[in-house]
Design a protein around this motif. Sequence first.
Motif, PDB file in Angstrom:
ATOM      1  N   TYR A 159     -13.895   1.367 -17.059  1.00 12.84           N
ATOM      2  CA  TYR A 159     -14.401   2.625 -16.706  1.00 12.84           C
ATOM      3  C   TYR A 159     -16.184   2.217 -17.431  1.00 12.84           C
ATOM      4  O   TYR A 159     -17.097   2.471 -16.860  1.00 12.84           O
ATOM      5  CB  TYR A 159     -13.942   3.491 -17.613  1.00 12.84           C
ATOM      6  CG  TYR A 159     -12.492   3.971 -17.223  1.00 12.84           C
ATOM      7  CD1 TYR A 159     -12.109   4.037 -15.891  1.00 12.84           C
ATOM      8  CD2 TYR A 159     -11.580   4.399 -18.130  1.00 12.84           C
ATOM      9  CE1 TYR A 159     -10.739   4.419 -15.763  1.00 12.84           C
ATOM     10  CE2 TYR A 159     -10.256   4.707 -18.053  1.00 12.84           C
ATOM     11  CZ  TYR A 159      -9.900   4.790 -16.826  1.00 12.84           C
ATOM     12  OH  TYR A 159      -8.591   5.178 -16.338  1.00 12.84           O
ATOM     13  N   ARG A 175       0.727  -1.209   0.103  1.00 18.50           N
ATOM     14  CA  ARG A 175      -0.209   0.035   0.237  1.00 18.50           C
ATOM     15  C   ARG A 175       0.918   1.385  -0.071  1.00 18.50           C
ATOM     16  O   ARG A 175       0.471   2.373  -0.375  1.00 18.50           O
ATOM     17  CB  ARG A 175      -0.910  -0.020   1.173  1.00 18.50           C
ATOM     18  CG  ARG A 175      -0.267  -0.125   2.536  1.00 18.50           C
ATOM     19  CD  ARG A 175      -1.292  -0.191   3.879  1.00 18.50           C
ATOM     20  NE  ARG A 175      -0.458  -0.411   5.239  1.00 18.50           N
ATOM     21  CZ  ARG A 175       0.070  -1.253   5.410  1.00 18.50           C
ATOM     22  NH1 ARG A 175      -0.093  -2.298   4.882  1.00 18.50           N
ATOM     23  NH2 ARG A 175       0.842  -1.485   6.505  1.00 18.50           N
ATOM     24  N   GLU A 233     -14.020   9.503 -10.260  1.00 26.20           N
ATOM     25  CA  GLU A 233     -14.367  10.415  -9.488  1.00 26.20           C
ATOM     26  C   GLU A 233     -13.642  11.823  -9.426  1.00 26.20           C
ATOM     27  O   GLU A 233     -14.079  12.827  -9.203  1.00 26.20           O
ATOM     28  CB  GLU A 233     -14.321   9.864  -7.880  1.00 26.20           C
ATOM     29  CG  GLU A 233     -15.435   8.882  -7.793  1.00 26.20           C
ATOM     30  CD  GLU A 233     -15.296   8.269  -6.695  1.00 26.20           C
ATOM     31  OE1 GLU A 233     -14.149   8.271  -5.762  1.00 26.20           O
ATOM     32  OE2 GLU A 233     -16.228   7.629  -5.984  1.00 26.20           O
ATOM     33  N   ALA A 234     -12.192  11.580 -10.047  1.00 30.87           N
ATOM     34  CA  ALA A 234     -11.468  12.795 -10.149  1.00 30.87           C
ATOM     35  C   ALA A 234     -11.510  13.567 -11.501  1.00 30.87           C
ATOM     36  O   ALA A 234     -11.143  14.708 -11.524  1.00 30.87           O
ATOM     37  CB  ALA A 234      -9.908  12.244  -9.947  1.00 30.87           C
ATOM     38  N   ARG A 244      -0.094   2.994 -13.810  1.00 30.03           N
ATOM     39  CA  ARG A 244      -0.895   2.935 -12.496  1.00 30.03           C
ATOM     40  C   ARG A 244      -0.227   1.640 -11.895  1.00 30.03           C
ATOM     41  O   ARG A 244       0.175   0.606 -12.578  1.00 30.03           O
ATOM     42  CB  ARG A 244      -2.351   2.524 -13.023  1.00 30.03           C
ATOM     43  CG  ARG A 244      -3.121   3.697 -13.480  1.00 30.03           C
ATOM     44  CD  ARG A 244      -4.418   3.036 -14.441  1.00 30.03           C
ATOM     45  NE  ARG A 244      -5.094   4.002 -15.010  1.00 30.03           N
ATOM     46  CZ  ARG A 244      -4.934   4.069 -16.255  1.00 30.03           C
ATOM     47  NH1 ARG A 244      -4.007   3.300 -17.002  1.00 30.03           N
ATOM     48  NH2 ARG A 244      -5.667   5.155 -17.004  1.00 30.03           N
ATOM     49  N   ARG A 262     -12.425   3.484 -10.329  1.00 32.42           N
ATOM     50  CA  ARG A 262     -13.597   4.340  -9.754  1.00 32.42           C
ATOM     51  C   ARG A 262     -12.933   5.606  -9.275  1.00 32.42           C
ATOM     52  O   ARG A 262     -13.582   6.756  -9.379  1.00 32.42           O
ATOM     53  CB  ARG A 262     -14.386   3.525  -8.696  1.00 32.42           C
ATOM     54  CG  ARG A 262     -15.477   4.389  -8.066  1.00 32.42           C
ATOM     55  CD  ARG A 262     -16.437   3.089  -7.365  1.00 32.42           C
ATOM     56  NE  ARG A 262     -15.652   2.776  -6.111  1.00 32.42           N
ATOM     57  CZ  ARG A 262     -15.582   3.494  -4.889  1.00 32.42           C
ATOM     58  NH1 ARG A 262     -16.137   4.788  -4.854  1.00 32.42           N
ATOM     59  NH2 ARG A 262     -15.002   2.909  -4.011  1.00 32.42           N
ATOM     60  N   SER A 263     -11.934   5.458  -8.682  1.00 33.09           N
ATOM     61  CA  SER A 263     -11.252   6.858  -8.120  1.00 33.09           C
ATOM     62  C   SER A 263     -10.881   7.649  -9.267  1.00 33.09           C
ATOM     63  O   SER A 263     -10.961   9.002  -9.110  1.00 33.09           O
ATOM     64  CB  SER A 263      -9.946   6.574  -7.318  1.00 33.09           C
ATOM     65  OG  SER A 263      -8.892   5.818  -7.987  1.00 33.09           O
ATOM     66  N   GLU A 264     -10.419   7.151 -10.314  1.00 35.30           N
ATOM     67  CA  GLU A 264     -10.155   7.974 -11.619  1.00 35.30           C
ATOM     68  C   GLU A 264     -11.260   8.778 -12.059  1.00 35.30           C
ATOM     69  O   GLU A 264     -11.161  10.015 -12.510  1.00 35.30           O
ATOM     70  CB  GLU A 264      -9.652   7.298 -12.573  1.00 35.30           C
ATOM     71  CG  GLU A 264      -7.972   6.541 -12.288  1.00 35.30           C
ATOM     72  CD  GLU A 264      -7.303   5.734 -13.356  1.00 35.30           C
ATOM     73  OE1 GLU A 264      -6.469   6.072 -14.042  1.00 35.30           O
ATOM     74  OE2 GLU A 264      -7.990   4.678 -13.844  1.00 35.30           O
ATOM     75  N   LYS A 273     -11.800  -0.430  -8.012  1.00 34.53           N
ATOM     76  CA  LYS A 273     -11.603   0.507  -7.029  1.00 34.53           C
ATOM     77  C   LYS A 273     -10.528   1.577  -7.528  1.00 34.53           C
ATOM     78  O   LYS A 273     -10.946   2.815  -7.316  1.00 34.53           O
ATOM     79  CB  LYS A 273     -10.839   0.020  -5.709  1.00 34.53           C
ATOM     80  CG  LYS A 273     -10.625   0.863  -4.598  1.00 34.53           C
ATOM     81  CD  LYS A 273     -10.219   0.288  -3.170  1.00 34.53           C
ATOM     82  CE  LYS A 273     -10.203   1.276  -2.220  1.00 34.53           C
ATOM     83  NZ  LYS A 273      -9.893   0.474  -0.819  1.00 34.53           N
ATOM     84  N   TYR A 274      -9.505   1.321  -8.167  1.00 34.97           N
ATOM     85  CA  TYR A 274      -8.586   2.309  -8.891  1.00 34.97           C
ATOM     86  C   TYR A 274      -9.230   3.039  -9.830  1.00 34.97           C
ATOM     87  O   TYR A 274      -9.355   4.278  -9.770  1.00 34.97           O
ATOM     88  CB  TYR A 274      -7.404   1.530  -8.999  1.00 34.97           C
ATOM     89  CG  TYR A 274      -6.091   2.475  -9.573  1.00 34.97           C
ATOM     90  CD1 TYR A 274      -6.251   3.577 -10.355  1.00 34.97           C
ATOM     91  CD2 TYR A 274      -5.182   2.239  -9.021  1.00 34.97           C
ATOM     92  CE1 TYR A 274      -5.076   4.330 -10.756  1.00 34.97           C
ATOM     93  CE2 TYR A 274      -3.834   2.914  -9.206  1.00 34.97           C
ATOM     94  CZ  TYR A 274      -3.878   4.301 -10.052  1.00 34.97           C
ATOM     95  OH  TYR A 274      -2.840   4.994 -10.451  1.00 34.97           O
ATOM     96  N   SER A 318       1.062   5.222  -6.414  1.00 34.16           N
ATOM     97  CA  SER A 318      -0.090   5.031  -6.970  1.00 34.16           C
ATOM     98  C   SER A 318       0.035   4.977  -8.439  1.00 34.16           C
ATOM     99  O   SER A 318      -0.673   4.423  -9.413  1.00 34.16           O
ATOM    100  CB  SER A 318      -1.377   5.713  -6.673  1.00 34.16           C
ATOM    101  OG  SER A 318      -1.309   6.939  -7.008  1.00 34.16           O
ATOM    102  N   GLU A 368     -17.445  -2.386  -5.083  1.00 35.26           N
ATOM    103  CA  GLU A 368     -17.102  -1.341  -5.962  1.00 35.26           C
ATOM    104  C   GLU A 368     -18.071  -0.895  -6.847  1.00 35.26           C
ATOM    105  O   GLU A 368     -18.412   0.404  -6.921  1.00 35.26           O
ATOM    106  CB  GLU A 368     -15.815  -1.563  -6.848  1.00 35.26           C
ATOM    107  CG  GLU A 368     -14.624  -1.901  -5.991  1.00 35.26           C
ATOM    108  CD  GLU A 368     -14.233  -0.941  -4.906  1.00 35.26           C
ATOM    109  OE1 GLU A 368     -14.482   0.330  -5.254  1.00 35.26           O
ATOM    110  OE2 GLU A 368     -14.099  -1.195  -3.852  1.00 35.26           O
TER     111      GLU A 368
END
Length: 502
Positions: A247, A148, A192-193, A158, A188-190, A185-186, A152, A268
Amino acid sequence: MSQTPGGAPVAPEAMGCHSAADMAAAASAAGNGELMERFKADYPVGPHDKPQSMCPAFGSLRTGLRMRRVGTIISGSACCTYGLSFVSHFYGARRSIGYVPFNSESLVTGKLFEDIREAVHEMADPQRYDAIVVTNLCVPTASGVPLRLLPSEINGVRIVGIDVPGFGVPTHAEAKDVLAGAMLKYARSEIEAGPVQAPVSGRSDRPTVALLGEMFPADPVMIGALLAPLGLAAGPVVPCRDWRELYAALDSGVAAAIHPFYTASVREFQAAGRAIVGSAPVGHDGTAAWLAAIGEAYGIAADKVAAAQNAFLPAIKGALAGAPIKGRITLSGYEGSELIVARLLIESGAEVPYVGTAAGRTPWSAADREWLEARGTVVKFRASLEDDLAAMQGFEPDLAVGTTPVVQNAKSLGIPSLYFTNLISARPLMGPAGAGSLAQVMNAAIGNRERMSRMKAFFAGVGEGDTAGIWEGAPNLRPDFRAAHQKKLEKAARAAKSEEMI
């Protein structure tokens, strides 16, 4: 060396696949307690805690190697890495696998993590990769190697770090979900950004249904045809083959848990506000119920759902009637699709008294379990080899479908048998195409009963008991030695019993 919770050193080579409890405790003590708790929640072991399957990391490794422009690095014992690399290339990986070796010193001092980070930086070439997957096997996870803490992203590539220990992830099928969930998860964060790239194939002009679980290539096409009358389209299959498909999967309004054990992936989709539909469009009843569930999830009018059902259900009923399967079949496997295959067999006319799956029980397998149990089928989640063998021997089927050791045992008893993974799950199952796909292979195998009996009679006694192994002549039997040794064993057992009494 790593240490146990009590502080005693544990050499990496001593922490084998057999010491799962000790390694899980060591992982928690080394800072991976939250990870172990999440594994317990996502993949509860149920009545049997050790389903017999290959190393779970094979599942995540294989699905990662299938993705375009995705690199792979493994951190684990050399013997484990060799075996995983071998089996992955046996199944057509056609791609190099990165390996970060370690010893007791580098594990304890933290040098292993530094070596992993250096390897990732060296590999992160945006001209070659969209993402790099770094996987901790048992020993690094038990020792708390903190993936972790990896960056990232490096040079636009990635970095996805996952732990897939054999003492936390029960089966290789569920390890596919570990990687799929981490990638979703990764992605989804992209999303949202900000804006993300569209898939290579472009976006669908209709709302889509993402499909969870690997399946025969024709099945997503058939599912797309089933969805078309509803004004819907089949979305990407998760695990995906391309990063940008993630996506598109998350853009789907509904995720269909065709394989119901994808717990991390479901989480997710739910975090993205997507509805989850269980079961699958298999057979007449399964297709009718699945289309109704999809229609309800998307808020489609009942008459439109009925029209879609009427467009396909007669064809499915006709295909089932035209390809009947007659006989008693026990079914077991570790792919996670065992319950929907059993449904298809029963609708084809077969008697299926037992279904065993190495996967765990989830809310999205409930409809299939209830349907099967209503027809007298015993459904066993987290089934062990012993469960499957006992069912086969107890029900005396005309055909045993199962894992390799089940097939081997069945043949030794003269029972026709088929390997589930290669011969059954690798066939179309959905809609009209799946309705008649199993009959030919099943009926041909059932018809081999007399042939199996002749083979069993011909080879009776060969390679069993005193004749096991390779002999140039008859073995020199010494019953006197055997009797003397048995007396020693009985004496030792009596002595141990006496000590217990004291």
